[in-house]
Motif scaffolding. Structure first.
Motif, PDB file in Angstrom:
ATOM      1  N   MET A 257     -27.664  27.818 -53.579  1.00 27.73           N
ATOM      2  CA  MET A 257     -28.783  26.912 -53.794  1.00 27.73           C
ATOM      3  C   MET A 257     -30.073  27.714 -54.044  1.00 27.73           C
ATOM      4  O   MET A 257     -30.163  28.882 -53.664  1.00 27.73           O
ATOM      5  CB  MET A 257     -28.987  26.009 -52.582  1.00 27.73           C
ATOM      6  N   ASN A 258     -31.038  27.067 -54.653  1.00 26.02           N
ATOM      7  CA  ASN A 258     -32.330  27.686 -54.947  1.00 26.02           C
ATOM      8  C   ASN A 258     -33.383  27.170 -53.969  1.00 26.02           C
ATOM      9  O   ASN A 258     -33.533  25.963 -53.802  1.00 26.02           O
ATOM     10  CB  ASN A 258     -32.772  27.353 -56.368  1.00 26.02           C
ATOM     11  N   VAL A 259     -34.097  28.091 -53.337  1.00 26.02           N
ATOM     12  CA  VAL A 259     -35.091  27.729 -52.333  1.00 26.02           C
ATOM     13  C   VAL A 259     -36.444  28.301 -52.725  1.00 26.02           C
ATOM     14  O   VAL A 259     -36.567  29.509 -52.993  1.00 26.02           O
ATOM     15  CB  VAL A 259     -34.697  28.250 -50.933  1.00 26.02           C
ATOM     16  N   LEU A 260     -37.447  27.450 -52.742  1.00 28.16           N
ATOM     17  CA  LEU A 260     -38.833  27.876 -52.941  1.00 28.16           C
ATOM     18  C   LEU A 260     -39.551  27.807 -51.605  1.00 28.16           C
ATOM     19  O   LEU A 260     -39.591  26.751 -50.968  1.00 28.16           O
ATOM     20  CB  LEU A 260     -39.540  26.969 -53.952  1.00 28.16           C
ATOM     21  N   LEU A 261     -40.100  28.926 -51.167  1.00 22.72           N
ATOM     22  CA  LEU A 261     -40.876  28.989 -49.934  1.00 22.72           C
ATOM     23  C   LEU A 261     -42.335  29.202 -50.303  1.00 22.72           C
ATOM     24  O   LEU A 261     -42.691  30.251 -50.857  1.00 22.72           O
ATOM     25  CB  LEU A 261     -40.368  30.113 -49.029  1.00 22.72           C
ATOM     26  N   VAL A 262     -43.160  28.209 -50.031  1.00 24.25           N
ATOM     27  CA  VAL A 262     -44.597  28.312 -50.286  1.00 24.25           C
ATOM     28  C   VAL A 262     -45.258  28.664 -48.960  1.00 24.25           C
ATOM     29  O   VAL A 262     -45.192  27.901 -47.995  1.00 24.25           O
ATOM     30  CB  VAL A 262     -45.165  27.009 -50.866  1.00 24.25           C
ATOM     31  N   TYR A 263     -45.890  29.828 -48.937  1.00 22.54           N
ATOM     32  CA  TYR A 263     -46.340  30.456 -47.693  1.00 22.54           C
ATOM     33  C   TYR A 263     -47.856  30.571 -47.693  1.00 22.54           C
ATOM     34  O   TYR A 263     -48.447  31.058 -48.664  1.00 22.54           O
ATOM     35  CB  TYR A 263     -45.687  31.836 -47.587  1.00 22.54           C
ATOM     36  N   ALA A 264     -48.483  30.136 -46.588  1.00 25.08           N
ATOM     37  CA  ALA A 264     -49.951  30.131 -46.520  1.00 25.08           C
ATOM     38  C   ALA A 264     -50.420  30.751 -45.214  1.00 25.08           C
ATOM     39  O   ALA A 264     -50.667  30.058 -44.226  1.00 25.08           O
ATOM     40  CB  ALA A 264     -50.478  28.709 -46.659  1.00 25.08           C
ATOM     41  N   HIS A 265     -50.506  32.073 -45.197  1.00 24.46           N
ATOM     42  CA  HIS A 265     -51.107  32.797 -44.077  1.00 24.46           C
ATOM     43  C   HIS A 265     -51.691  34.092 -44.632  1.00 24.46           C
ATOM     44  O   HIS A 265     -51.032  34.781 -45.415  1.00 24.46           O
ATOM     45  CB  HIS A 265     -50.093  33.087 -42.976  1.00 24.46           C
ATOM     46  N   PRO A 266     -52.922  34.450 -44.233  1.00 23.78           N
ATOM     47  CA  PRO A 266     -53.576  35.602 -44.853  1.00 23.78           C
ATOM     48  C   PRO A 266     -53.136  36.961 -44.336  1.00 23.78           C
ATOM     49  O   PRO A 266     -53.484  37.982 -44.947  1.00 23.78           O
ATOM     50  CB  PRO A 266     -55.057  35.368 -44.533  1.00 23.78           C
ATOM     51  N   GLU A 267     -52.363  37.009 -43.216  1.00 22.92           N
ATOM     52  CA  GLU A 267     -52.025  38.300 -42.609  1.00 22.92           C
ATOM     53  C   GLU A 267     -50.512  38.539 -42.634  1.00 22.92           C
ATOM     54  O   GLU A 267     -49.760  37.874 -41.915  1.00 22.92           O
ATOM     55  CB  GLU A 267     -52.536  38.353 -41.168  1.00 22.92           C
TER      56      GLU A 267
ATOM     57  N   ARG B 121     -32.572  35.649 -44.292  1.00 23.45           N
ATOM     58  CA  ARG B 121     -31.479  34.802 -43.825  1.00 23.45           C
ATOM     59  C   ARG B 121     -30.915  33.969 -44.978  1.00 23.45           C
ATOM     60  O   ARG B 121     -29.697  33.835 -45.134  1.00 23.45           O
ATOM     61  CB  ARG B 121     -31.990  33.894 -42.712  1.00 23.45           C
ATOM     62  N   LEU B 122     -31.799  33.397 -45.770  1.00 24.23           N
ATOM     63  CA  LEU B 122     -31.366  32.580 -46.891  1.00 24.23           C
ATOM     64  C   LEU B 122     -30.620  33.414 -47.932  1.00 24.23           C
ATOM     65  O   LEU B 122     -29.577  32.999 -48.456  1.00 24.23           O
ATOM     66  CB  LEU B 122     -32.562  31.880 -47.523  1.00 24.23           C
ATOM     67  N   GLN B 123     -31.139  34.594 -48.235  1.00 24.88           N
ATOM     68  CA  GLN B 123     -30.486  35.449 -49.218  1.00 24.88           C
ATOM     69  C   GLN B 123     -29.124  35.933 -48.715  1.00 24.88           C
ATOM     70  O   GLN B 123     -28.165  36.004 -49.482  1.00 24.88           O
ATOM     71  CB  GLN B 123     -31.386  36.631 -49.564  1.00 24.88           C
ATOM     72  N   ALA B 124     -29.047  36.233 -47.419  1.00 24.55           N
ATOM     73  CA  ALA B 124     -27.783  36.687 -46.847  1.00 24.55           C
ATOM     74  C   ALA B 124     -26.709  35.606 -46.932  1.00 24.55           C
ATOM     75  O   ALA B 124     -25.512  35.910 -47.002  1.00 24.55           O
ATOM     76  CB  ALA B 124     -27.983  37.121 -45.400  1.00 24.55           C
ATOM     77  N   ALA B 125     -27.156  34.348 -46.941  1.00 25.84           N
ATOM     78  CA  ALA B 125     -26.221  33.223 -47.053  1.00 25.84           C
ATOM     79  C   ALA B 125     -25.867  32.917 -48.507  1.00 25.84           C
ATOM     80  O   ALA B 125     -25.119  31.968 -48.770  1.00 25.84           O
ATOM     81  CB  ALA B 125     -26.813  31.990 -46.388  1.00 25.84           C
ATOM     82  N   GLY B 126     -26.427  33.691 -49.444  1.00 33.40           N
ATOM     83  CA  GLY B 126     -26.083  33.526 -50.846  1.00 33.40           C
ATOM     84  C   GLY B 126     -27.042  32.679 -51.651  1.00 33.40           C
ATOM     85  O   GLY B 126     -26.782  32.407 -52.829  1.00 33.40           O
ATOM     86  N   HIS B 127     -28.158  32.261 -51.049  1.00 31.87           N
ATOM     87  CA  HIS B 127     -29.124  31.434 -51.754  1.00 31.87           C
ATOM     88  C   HIS B 127     -30.090  32.297 -52.569  1.00 31.87           C
ATOM     89  O   HIS B 127     -30.393  33.443 -52.209  1.00 31.87           O
ATOM     90  CB  HIS B 127     -29.911  30.572 -50.766  1.00 31.87           C
ATOM     91  N   GLN B 128     -30.581  31.732 -53.643  1.00 35.21           N
ATOM     92  CA  GLN B 128     -31.635  32.357 -54.425  1.00 35.21           C
ATOM     93  C   GLN B 128     -32.985  31.893 -53.860  1.00 35.21           C
ATOM     94  O   GLN B 128     -33.176  30.698 -53.619  1.00 35.21           O
ATOM     95  CB  GLN B 128     -31.526  31.973 -55.900  1.00 35.21           C
ATOM     96  N   VAL B 129     -33.916  32.828 -53.658  1.00 38.61           N
ATOM     97  CA  VAL B 129     -35.185  32.501 -53.009  1.00 38.61           C
ATOM     98  C   VAL B 129     -36.349  33.002 -53.857  1.00 38.61           C
ATOM     99  O   VAL B 129     -36.343  34.149 -54.326  1.00 38.61           O
ATOM    100  CB  VAL B 129     -35.280  33.125 -51.600  1.00 38.61           C
TER     101      VAL B 129
ATOM    102  N   ASP C 192     -33.817  23.706 -55.302  1.00 34.87           N
ATOM    103  CA  ASP C 192     -33.071  22.634 -54.648  1.00 34.87           C
ATOM    104  C   ASP C 192     -33.709  22.252 -53.323  1.00 34.87           C
ATOM    105  O   ASP C 192     -33.498  21.141 -52.826  1.00 34.87           O
ATOM    106  CB  ASP C 192     -31.627  23.079 -54.394  1.00 34.87           C
ATOM    107  N   ALA C 193     -34.455  23.179 -52.743  1.00 30.32           N
ATOM    108  CA  ALA C 193     -35.137  22.925 -51.476  1.00 30.32           C
ATOM    109  C   ALA C 193     -36.501  23.605 -51.484  1.00 30.32           C
ATOM    110  O   ALA C 193     -36.662  24.700 -52.044  1.00 30.32           O
ATOM    111  CB  ALA C 193     -34.312  23.425 -50.296  1.00 30.32           C
ATOM    112  N   LEU C 194     -37.458  22.959 -50.848  1.00 33.25           N
ATOM    113  CA  LEU C 194     -38.810  23.475 -50.719  1.00 33.25           C
ATOM    114  C   LEU C 194     -39.115  23.660 -49.248  1.00 33.25           C
ATOM    115  O   LEU C 194     -38.884  22.759 -48.431  1.00 33.25           O
ATOM    116  CB  LEU C 194     -39.811  22.480 -51.331  1.00 33.25           C
ATOM    117  N   ILE C 195     -39.633  24.830 -48.895  1.00 38.02           N
ATOM    118  CA  ILE C 195     -40.130  25.081 -47.545  1.00 38.02           C
ATOM    119  C   ILE C 195     -41.611  25.373 -47.643  1.00 38.02           C
ATOM    120  O   ILE C 195     -42.032  26.249 -48.408  1.00 38.02           O
ATOM    121  CB  ILE C 195     -39.393  26.272 -46.890  1.00 38.02           C
ATOM    122  N   LEU C 196     -42.412  24.625 -46.899  1.00 40.16           N
ATOM    123  CA  LEU C 196     -43.840  24.901 -46.775  1.00 40.16           C
ATOM    124  C   LEU C 196     -44.062  25.532 -45.406  1.00 40.16           C
ATOM    125  O   LEU C 196     -43.743  24.932 -44.380  1.00 40.16           O
ATOM    126  CB  LEU C 196     -44.669  23.622 -46.894  1.00 40.16           C
ATOM    127  N   GLN C 197     -44.605  26.742 -45.382  1.00 43.81           N
ATOM    128  CA  GLN C 197     -44.834  27.439 -44.120  1.00 43.81           C
ATOM    129  C   GLN C 197     -46.318  27.711 -43.949  1.00 43.81           C
ATOM    130  O   GLN C 197     -46.959  28.296 -44.822  1.00 43.81           O
ATOM    131  CB  GLN C 197     -44.058  28.750 -44.067  1.00 43.81           C
TER     132      GLN C 197
END
Length: 260
Positions: A1-11, A26-34, A92-97
């Protein structure tokens, strides 16, 4: 699966930075594209303005929605906006952090939503009539995709409990879960929450990492929050209020979640 992680922290050396790096591995180790959109590292422009449309009349009055509609329809959006939209199409999935700052997401992440969620892309789509009011709240361009928040807070978990001073965390995150993610059609998963971030030692971090790893492993198996669909029969259209027989006597955010 394809995962987009949108990350918002300055440090990068923060707890958020460590959790982001772990999540990607973790996601890449499971075979996902990130893909990661690290907004601070990218120098993301948060403010929506006339410059987001490449060929607008400089003498015309700026209208955020109308300018967005024209630019999206004509393929004349700013290149950074178009690139993030392509990532969302791919995912396929979006993560907002993000860290919870003043009861919401950091301004740079809100600016990502403001600019990337263009008219015709994330809103303003579908039929608007007495039978339907657009493809939104459970329908829309993101149907079939999943979304999850990774959120850190400085306060204690009890501060965000149902009777906590800050208000229930479910209520604080409702505008993001329901308004930003459910609106364009994402299946919204329960958030991964980390409280009292200034009191995390190595042992606690190891536990958090294990818990986050389990959530990421289950990203496609976790039951989403059961938000009601706008066009599913629970709402009067075009008033868009719950029908009298649906959750009678119940008001507020919780009324928009189907109970088992």
């Amino acid at each position: 699966m394809n995962v987009l992680l949108v990350y918002a922290h300055p440090e990068p050396r923060s707890l958020n930075g460590a959790l982001k790096e772990f999540a990607v591995q973790r996601l890449q180790a499971a075979g996902h594209q990130v893909q990661v959109s690290d907004l601070y590292a990218m120098g993301w422009k948060a403010a929506i303005d006339a410059g987001d449309s490449l060929d607008r009349d400089p003498e015309a009055r700026f209208d955020a929605s109308e300018d967005s509609r024209r630019a999206f329809a004509s393929g004349r959006q700013s290149s950074d906006i178009a690139a993030e939209q392509d990532k969302l199409r791919w995912a396929d999935a979006l993560i907002l952090q993000f860290p919870l700052w003043w009861f919401s997401m950091p301004a740079i992440l809100k600016g990502w939503v403001d600019r990337v969620y263009a008219y015709g892309f994330a809103y303003g789509v579908g039929e608007h009539s007495d039978a339907r009011w657009g493809d939104r709240y459970g329908e829309g361009s993101m149907v079939g995709k999943r979304a999850m928040l990774i959120v850190t807070t400085g306060g204690w978990e009890s501060h965000y409990s149902p009777r906590g001073i800050n208000g229930p965390i479910e209520d604080l995150l409702f505008p993001i879960h329901h308004g930003i993610l459910h609106y364009p059609g994402f299946d919204v998963l329960p958030p991964f929450l980390v409280h009292r971030t200034s009191r995390i030692d190595r042992a606690r971090f190891d536990t958090l990492r294990d818990e986050l790893g389990k959530r990421l492993d289950d990203l496609w198996r976790t039951e989403p929050i059961a938000y009601r669909k706008q066009n599913g029969g629970d709402y009067d259209i075009p008033a868009l209020t719950l029908r009298a027989e649906v959750a009678p006597g119940q008001v507020g955010f919780a009324a928009h979640v189907e109970q088992p």
